[in-house]
Design a protein around this motif. Structure first.
Motif, PDB file in Angstrom:
ATOM      1  N   GLN B 705       0.830  -1.205   0.000  1.00  0.00           N
ATOM      2  CA  GLN B 705       0.000   0.000   0.000  1.00  0.00           C
ATOM      3  C   GLN B 705       0.865   1.255   0.000  1.00  0.00           C
ATOM      4  O   GLN B 705       0.563   2.238  -0.666  1.00  0.00           O
ATOM      5  N   MET B 707       3.841   1.536  -1.195  1.00  0.00           N
ATOM      6  CA  MET B 707       4.426   1.685  -2.539  1.00  0.00           C
ATOM      7  C   MET B 707       3.407   2.274  -3.510  1.00  0.00           C
ATOM      8  O   MET B 707       3.717   3.175  -4.297  1.00  0.00           O
ATOM      9  N   GLY B 708       2.195   1.749  -3.458  1.00  0.00           N
ATOM     10  CA  GLY B 708       1.171   2.220  -4.384  1.00  0.00           C
ATOM     11  C   GLY B 708       0.860   3.691  -4.169  1.00  0.00           C
ATOM     12  O   GLY B 708       0.742   4.463  -5.129  1.00  0.00           O
ATOM     13  N   THR B 710       2.806   5.864  -2.881  1.00  0.00           N
ATOM     14  CA  THR B 710       3.987   6.627  -3.288  1.00  0.00           C
ATOM     15  C   THR B 710       3.986   6.838  -4.795  1.00  0.00           C
ATOM     16  O   THR B 710       4.209   7.951  -5.289  1.00  0.00           O
ATOM     17  N   ALA B 711       3.726   5.763  -5.518  1.00  0.00           N
ATOM     18  CA  ALA B 711       3.736   5.859  -6.980  1.00  0.00           C
ATOM     19  C   ALA B 711       2.672   6.840  -7.458  1.00  0.00           C
ATOM     20  O   ALA B 711       2.907   7.636  -8.374  1.00  0.00           O
ATOM     21  N   GLN B 712       1.506   6.784  -6.841  1.00  0.00           N
ATOM     22  CA  GLN B 712       0.449   7.705  -7.265  1.00  0.00           C
ATOM     23  C   GLN B 712       0.826   9.147  -6.960  1.00  0.00           C
ATOM     24  O   GLN B 712       0.543  10.056  -7.745  1.00  0.00           O
ATOM     25  N   ILE B 714       3.864  10.384  -6.763  1.00  0.00           N
ATOM     26  CA  ILE B 714       4.905  10.814  -7.704  1.00  0.00           C
ATOM     27  C   ILE B 714       4.277  11.134  -9.060  1.00  0.00           C
ATOM     28  O   ILE B 714       4.599  12.141  -9.699  1.00  0.00           O
ATOM     29  N   VAL B 740       0.314   8.531 -16.747  1.00  0.00           N
ATOM     30  CA  VAL B 740       0.534   7.916 -15.430  1.00  0.00           C
ATOM     31  C   VAL B 740       1.909   7.253 -15.467  1.00  0.00           C
ATOM     32  O   VAL B 740       2.384   6.857 -16.523  1.00  0.00           O
ATOM     33  N   PRO B 741       2.550   7.140 -14.321  1.00  0.00           N
ATOM     34  CA  PRO B 741       3.910   6.605 -14.322  1.00  0.00           C
ATOM     35  C   PRO B 741       3.959   5.177 -14.858  1.00  0.00           C
ATOM     36  O   PRO B 741       3.050   4.380 -14.627  1.00  0.00           O
ATOM     37  N   HIS B 742       5.032   4.872 -15.568  1.00  0.00           N
ATOM     38  CA  HIS B 742       5.315   3.526 -16.037  1.00  0.00           C
ATOM     39  C   HIS B 742       6.478   2.970 -15.229  1.00  0.00           C
ATOM     40  O   HIS B 742       7.085   3.682 -14.429  1.00  0.00           O
ATOM     41  N   MET B 746       9.805   4.974 -12.292  1.00  0.00           N
ATOM     42  CA  MET B 746       9.870   4.847 -10.843  1.00  0.00           C
ATOM     43  C   MET B 746      11.288   5.030 -10.320  1.00  0.00           C
ATOM     44  O   MET B 746      12.230   4.458 -10.850  1.00  0.00           O
ATOM     45  N   PRO B 747      11.424   5.818  -9.270  1.00  0.00           N
ATOM     46  CA  PRO B 747      12.752   6.035  -8.694  1.00  0.00           C
ATOM     47  C   PRO B 747      13.155   4.846  -7.816  1.00  0.00           C
ATOM     48  O   PRO B 747      12.303   4.035  -7.452  1.00  0.00           O
TER      49      PRO B 747
END
Ligand code: FES
Ligand code: FES
Lengths: 150, 810
Positions: B705, B707-708, B710-712, B714, B740-742, B746-747
């Protein structure tokens, strides 16, 4: 139009509207609902399947274009109840949450691993860049694929 | 670039739970999902069903002068249509949460007389195939008389601005003044007053990969609809739909199995569900609706766009924060579908993580000709926390202080927990400073100056930014009364049932509607610990069905609460079952007291003589199928239902004081960016996310959760935006334009965790999963650090950073 395709080893013959997308043919006509639809612009990869050995987004193809083809979808990965190492790795590494992108991710990763059994992290990320996941942030997906790389 | 993440545990001693709870048990739901055997809403089919397609408005604001469906209906294979006029005749407008003026608007499930945003549903067409429904929609003739559109909330209340809802007498929907403490004293005491003219939090949402949808069947004989849907808050949908459709809630059965992501965006599909219901009845056939991606972007659940204007912050020279005042202006879009609740939800985290004592916030929400806003992961708190984090970094810059030090000086301290905020919320536990240290350690903060110099040598500007946030969970719905004192909502609840079936199967039913949060797994962990069995022996029913009797008014999956409401219900029901099993066994063993019995090895036995053992299978069989001769007063059903009700009081409507949520999970994120000074392009080169959500039942799921979220965050910080042109056209109506990020975006990520159990919840857990948008705040702060320019917008694509750099030069 008459279309004959082999999907996961089973041959289907159907009369199909010429404009029907392959993804809707798979889902609506063949009841293979494992492949999903996540967009209408060919960006998300939820519909990814392998057609005659080539990874394609099945929303970018008409069903009639697949006439005569042999198609692999997520439903065909496991041998009965035996999950593939890649599927098991997805479970092990928590590479899925809602699971909606997962079939497409699995197909993209399967295609990658066939072509390149020992991809680097960057190669994995590159191979998955046509697949959107909105839940995981990709870290665990890349991790899962990496774990089965030779 | 993507790099693996690792979890670092805080050095502080952590009490580890025994048994299944606390273990990263592999998810039970995965197997079906990995084989393509999940059942998502578009997978549900019925004989003779028709596919629904919406005719949508091409105008942001226009009168509808004529609707003609005859050409569409004449096509072979078209089953029928529904127009706004029919909707207005068949239903009442949806109930409004708002007090006046918002209360006066008339919201129907299709546009009636007027359209108010591009993409608003005007007519619905049902046909034999998806393709035909779409084609036939093109034949529906709608004449419009276009009106000027309002797309900027800041001018929505100007006298020459067009009005969306004449019934409301203007574009103001709701306003309220929140004032706590003594602002005058704070400003009198201040050494400095930092003024921030305007900050802007942009419009975006989480774009779950699966769009909204439903398959609705109408059972004419009993006048009841079965609604297979991916709506994530059926309790709310029912409350909205029943009165509008003038039917009791027993007529609306909601069924869900798997949901392809929700993030709050799938709460407000009730208008579309009403249309499906009306058509299923009108056409006497099942109606299937699957939203297209473009439709989702145009019309569903945008996150609240918000301005913070005329902000003044009272501070001491040493960086001690005394108070602030600001004016929040919120853009609701065209309709109040869940709004104006955003006007109070932010107050759950009024002071952010800080010990500000004096706070005044004037909240104004206006209507504009854009898609309606609704909850989006971090709903309304994210906007406010972005504001508080921006304020911290701007204050630090103005006072030439270290943002780390300003945070540490002002964070609520571990020793102050539980901490009561100026508006009466009670932060349950946490050690924010320790989290910050952990996060800074994970990005190697000690060597940051060397890295900065190294980046400079490579021609890059390095910046470090912190985002510290709260993920308040388990709503006290009484807060809705601060919006509208007439509302009769308060508290919260969730239900679970746990039973032993005839062959001893342990069957768990949840009231929730998970969208990937792993409820089947974590619920099984809680049950297995209490019944002292394996998680494999626990069968948690997938999905939600309001026929299962395991739901209550607030059932659903939203607002970071399952680990508290859902799992506490599971715990309660399982403890009831355990007690009943012992009661039954006691009777079977001839009057053995419960204290002398224990559950073990899939059954119940006498502690002192373990050979006296009754397997669960026998228990289930006796009660369900072999119960003759049992004592008459043995009140055992082995089918236990428990409603968890968190301890809440109704907040005070006058002072706006009260505890608005039960738990306050917290996050500290740190982002390190490198900016190219020539182009404004930047890369996040390092990232750390530290989370504290109390006891973690399943650390791997928790990390997922984190991670998800965080990705959203970013994605929102760098790329994602719902931007409109001046005519009200959405410029990003699909995944082609809305980036949307691919995986490649992702860092490298390092995650860390601290566990500060909540003293207020049965399992010590806190709801989590939304995060507080910490990534957005961290990226903004990092860009500010790198460029030396104050960042005033939450969305920072490269061109905006380039502009900042030009300002710096000028
Ligand atoms: S549905 Fe095919 S790429 Fe999105
Ligand atoms: S797991 Fe939900 S979209 Fe990937």
């Amino acid at each position: 139009m008459d279309v004959t395709v082999t999907v996961n080893g089973t041959t289907y013959e159907r009369d199909v509207e010429p404009r029907k997308l392959l993804i809707h043919f798979l889902r609506d006509d063949l009841d293979l609902t494992g492949s999903h639809v996540g967009c209408d612009t060919g960006n998300c990869g939820a519909c990814s399947v392998i057609v005659d050995g080539v990874l394609v987004k099945s929303c970018m193809l008409l069903a009639v274009q697949a006439n005569g083809a042999s198609i692999e979808t997520v439903e065909g990965l496991a041998e009965g109840d035996e999950l593939t190492p890649l599927q098991l790795a997805f479970n092990e590494h928590h590479a899925l949450q809602c699971g909606y992108c997962t079939p497409g991710m699995l197909m993209s990763a399967t295609a990658l691993l066939r072509e390149n059994p020992s991809p680097s992290e960057d190669e994995i990320a590159k191979a998955l860049q046509g697949n959107i996941c909105r839940c995981t942030g990709y870290w665990n997906i890349v991790e899962a694929v990496k774990s089965v790389a030779k | 670039m993507i790099q693996s993440s690792e979890t670092t545990l805080a050095p502080a001693p952590v009490e580890v739970q025994k048994g299944w709870g606390g273990q990263s048990v592999k998810r039970k739901e995965d197997k079906r999902l990995l084989q393509g055997e999940g059942v998502f809403v578009d997978d549900v089919k019925r004989h003779g069903m028709g596919y629904l397609h919406f005719v949508r408005s091409p105008y942001a604001h226009a009168h509808i002068t004529r609707v003609d469906v005859s050409a569409a209906e004449a096509i072979d294979g078209v089953y029928g249509t529904l127009t706004g006029e029919e909707v207005a005749a068949l239903t009442d407008p949806f109930f409004q949460i708002s007090s006046v003026p918002g209360a006066n608007i008339k919201d129907f499930s299709l546009a009636v007389g007027k359209v108010r945003y591009v993409g608003e549903p005007v007519v619905a067409v049902v046909a034999e195939t998806r393709e035909l429904a779409r084609d036939a929609s093109e034949l529906v003739e709608v004449d419009y008389e276009p009106l000027a559109a309002v797309v900027d909330a800041r001018v929505a209340q100007d006298s020459d601005t067009p009005v969306l809802h004449d019934d409301a007498g203007g574009n103001l929907m709701w306003s309220g003044l929140y004032s706590w403490g003594d602002l005058d004293a704070a400003f009198a005491e201040a050494d400095r007053v930092v003024k921030i003219p305007e900050l802007h939090f942009h419009r975006f949402n989480s774009t779950p990969l699966e769009c909204d949808g439903a398959l609705v069947e109408y059972n004419r004989g009993v006048s009841q609809w079965t609604i297979h849907t991916n709506n994530q808050f059926p309790g709310f949908a029912a409350i909205m739909m029943g009165p509008a459709m003038k039917v009791g809630l027993d007529k609306l059965r909601f069924v869900t199995q798997d949901i392809g992501g929700g993030f709050g965006n799938k709460i407000t599909s009730h208008p579309q569900l009403v249309v499906c219901c009306l058509l299923a009845r009108k056409l006497n056939r099942p109606v299937q609706w699957t939203e297209w991606r473009t439709d989702f972007h145009l019309s569903m659940s945008h996150g609240n766009e918000r301005w913070f204007r005329d902000t003044e912050v009272a501070v001491k020279d040493d960086g001690t924060l005394l108070g602030f005042r600001t004016k929040a202006l919120d853009d609701a879009g065209a309709w109040l579908r869940y709004e104006p609740l955003g006007g109070v939800i932010w107050a759950q985290v009024t002071p952010g993580m800080y010990r500000w004592k004096h706070i005044e916030l004037e909240f104004t929400q206006v209507a504009t000709n854009k898609a309606p806003v609704s909850p989006n992961r971090g709903y309304s708190r994210m906007q406010h926390l972005w504001f508080t984090e921006r304020v911290i970094d701007i204050v630090a810059r103005e006072l030439d202080l270290d943002p780390v030090e300003v945070r540490k000086r002002n964070y609520v301290r571990a020793e102050d927990m539980p901490y009561t905020t100026p508006n009466g919320c009670v932060y349950d536990s946490g050690d924010y400073a320790a989290m910050l240290d952990l996060a800074l350690g994970l990005v190697g903060y000690d060597s940051m100056e060397a890295r900065r110099a190294d980046a400079k040598e490579r021609g890059k500007l390095l910046g470090v930014g912190i985002g510290s946030t709260l993920d308040s969970g388990t709503n006290n719905f009484g807060q809705s009364r601060l919006i509208n004192p007439e509302l009769q909502f308060s508290g919260n609840n969730e239900v679970a049932t746990v039973k032993l079936d005839i062959f001893g199967e342990i069957v768990v039913t949840l009231g929730t509607t998970p969208q990937g949060q792993g409820h089947e797994t974590t619920a099984a962990q809680v049950v297995a610990d209490i019944l002292n069995c394996s998680v494999d022996d626990v069968h948690v029913r997938a999905g939600h069905d309001s026929y299962w009797n395991s739901h209550a008014g607030f059932s659903g999956t939203y607002a970071s609460q399952f680990a508290v409401t859902g799992l506490s219900a599971v715990k309660g029901a399982t403890e009831m079952l355990a007690a009943e099993i012992k009661k039954l066994a006691g009777a079977v063993f001839g009057g053995v007291p419960a204290e002398a019995l224990e559950l073990a090895d899939g059954g119940v036995r006498i502690k002192e003589s373990p050979d006296a053992f009754l397997p669960f299978m026998a228990c289930g069989a006796i009660i369900n199928a072999n119960n003759a001769g049992l004592p008459e007063d043995l009140d055992v059903t082995l089918n236990c239902r428990y409603v968890y009700r968190p301890p809440f009081e109704v907040p005070d409507v006058e002072t706006k004081m009260g505890n608005l949520t039960l738990t306050y999970a917290c996050q500290v994120h740190v982002a390190v960016v490198e900016v190219d000074p020539e182009t404004g392009a930047y890369e996040i080169v390092d990232y750390a996310a530290v989370d504290d959500c109390g006891k973690r039942i399943n650390p791997q799921i928790v990390e997922g959760q984190v991670m998800g979220a965080t990705a959203q965050a970013i994605g929102a910080a760098v790329h994602e935006t719902y931007e409109y042109d001046e005519d009200g056209n959405l410029l990003t109506p699909n995944f082609y334009d809305y980036h949307v990020p691919h995986a490649l975006d992702m860092p490298p990520l390092a995650t860390g965790a601290i566990e500060s159990p909540s003293p207020f919840t049965p399992l010590g857990t806190k709801g989590m999963g939304e995060g507080g948008g910490a990534g957005i705040h961290a990226v903004c702060a990092a860009i500010q650090d790198a460029t030396g320019q104050i960042v005033t917008d939450s969305h920072n694509p490269y061109q905006r950073v380039w502009r900042l750099l030009q300002e710096a030069k000028a």
